[in-house]
Design an enzyme around this catalytic site. Sequence first.
Site, PDB file in Angstrom:
ATOM      1  N   ARG A  43       0.734  -1.311  -0.006  1.00  0.00           N
ATOM      2  CA  ARG A  43       0.042  -0.002  -0.030  1.00  0.00           C
ATOM      3  C   ARG A  43       0.972   1.317  -0.099  1.00  0.00           C
ATOM      4  NH1 ARG A  43      -3.768  -0.260   4.794  1.00  0.00           N
ATOM      5  NH2 ARG A  43      -2.067  -1.011   5.768  1.00  0.00           N
ATOM      6  N   SER A 105       6.984  -5.272   7.519  1.00  0.00           N
ATOM      7  CA  SER A 105       6.365  -5.832   8.631  1.00  0.00           C
ATOM      8  C   SER A 105       6.720  -7.417   8.601  1.00  0.00           C
ATOM      9  CB  SER A 105       4.698  -5.918   8.860  1.00  0.00           C
ATOM     10  OG  SER A 105       4.025  -6.027   7.587  1.00  0.00           O
ATOM     11  N   ASP A 159       4.891  -2.885  11.230  1.00  0.00           N
ATOM     12  CA  ASP A 159       3.471  -2.348  11.048  1.00  0.00           C
ATOM     13  C   ASP A 159       2.962  -1.876  12.308  1.00  0.00           C
ATOM     14  OD1 ASP A 159       3.529  -5.113  11.747  1.00  0.00           O
ATOM     15  OD2 ASP A 159       1.908  -5.500  10.285  1.00  0.00           O
TER      16      ASP A 159
HETATM   17  C1  BGC Z   1       5.390 -10.432  11.515  1.00  0.00           C
HETATM   18  C2  BGC Z   1       5.360  -9.339  12.494  1.00  0.00           C
HETATM   19  C3  BGC Z   1       4.193  -8.273  12.056  1.00  0.00           C
HETATM   20  C4  BGC Z   1       2.853  -9.238  12.316  1.00  0.00           C
HETATM   21  C5  BGC Z   1       1.698  -8.484  11.989  1.00  0.00           C
HETATM   22  C6  BGC Z   1       4.092 -11.158  11.697  1.00  0.00           C
HETATM   23  O1  BGC Z   1       4.175 -12.335  10.824  1.00  0.00           O
HETATM   24  O2  BGC Z   1       6.508 -11.365  11.943  1.00  0.00           O
HETATM   25  O3  BGC Z   1       6.640  -8.695  12.238  1.00  0.00           O
HETATM   26  O4  BGC Z   1       4.250  -7.245  12.860  1.00  0.00           O
HETATM   27  O5  BGC Z   1       3.016 -10.483  11.437  1.00  0.00           O
HETATM   28  O6  BGC Z   1       1.935  -8.025  10.700  1.00  0.00           O
END
Ligand code: BGC
Length: 418
Positions: A43, A105, A159
């Site tokens: 996004r 993320s 994120d």
């Molecule tokens: C990731 C995290 C992320 C979370 C939410 C997980 O799979 O390891 O770093 O914050 O997903 O998106």
Amino acid sequence: MKMGLAKTKGSSIAMLPSYVPALPDGTERGKYVAIDLSGKNLRIMLLHLDGSDPPRSNTVNYIVANHVMKGTGDQLFTFIVNCLQRFLQEFGLVDANLPIGFVFSYPCELLSIRSARLLWWTKGFDIKDCLQKDVVALLEEALEMNMSTKVNIKAVMNDTVGQLAAAAHKYGPECTIGVVIGYGCNSSYLEKTARITKFDAKARGYDHENMIVVTEWEEFGKNGELDDILTQFDREVDAASVHKGKQLIDKLCGALYIGEVVRKVLSQLVLDRVLFEGQSCEKLDEVESFPTKYISEILGEEEGVFKAARRICEELEVEMHGTADYIILREVCDVISRRGASIVAAAIAALLRHLELSSVKIGVGGALIQFHPTYHQMLKEKLEELTPITMKFELVPADEGSCQGAALIAAVAERLKL
Ligand code: BGC
């Protein structure tokens, strides 16, 4: 969590420093861009901070192709840069050199607010040549190769940091925890730098009183902590995943996986001749034939109404089905969702105890908060059960939070001259 703050190894919860010292306080002004890569979605947002409430924004979604998710770093970052270029062209901003917040993320070790070394991939990504590399450097290289204009990456973050920033901007300084329950599940919160004892602030030149910590609590279970609650269905989903043995909380709670868990349970109920009166249902043996959105559709219906359940049975190519089957479908969707929400509530309750705050707002976001009809309520009820009565909390939703928050963190970085 305490162990994770004290040591870099040993705890299954990493408690990663983010180098972000503060949340937006509402004084930020200007135009900022966010790039948010999470799962299949990329996004890009343009945020106008001109004092209007809520702030104006323009967002475009791009889909990351499957072969890119498992291809090379060059393919991924060139794709991101191409999308960014298109986006900036559309808004006439190619030469504006706007500050950018980059949400990445996946678990990363941050070396500064502009440098994040990828520890491992999650959510179905598997691009080996990016591992242990600085994703900001990779993005900048791709920008240099492919774009004629310069852009200005101000901050890189998980994120959950974006989610927290967006919620703090919307709900004020009492909001110091951010939780994402999307494809995966994770949190971040504002911590006293002195309590992050593994972090040598002096040596790193970090002289701020506070820092946002990214818990990466989705790895809880890697040292066997969850063995007692894992079912045969969870183990099968884990075994079939790209990251076997990792991210167990994601697999119990995240939108990328719970449809699969429901599918496995239903498939067993068919074998046991409890569902569909013993007729076989081959579709249920196909991976991802029961996407998580089915759960939301089924639970979104009023009790006693089975329009969605009936349609889904048709999509599953079951010849004969009836009310008894729809009731089972609904029950399984409810149980698997409720279990996930209860685990997230337990994790939040642990964080609240760690923080010992008497009153706090928790900014929540992600697909399950946004689209699952009963999730927010289930989470709230369980959290009330698990939290001492003296601790006041409020779950505050911020949709599109991570993306908006990334632009806000870019603004904070600019305000604080980081
Ligand atoms: C990731 C995290 C992320 C979370 C939410 C997980 O799979 O390891 O770093 O914050 O997903 O998106």
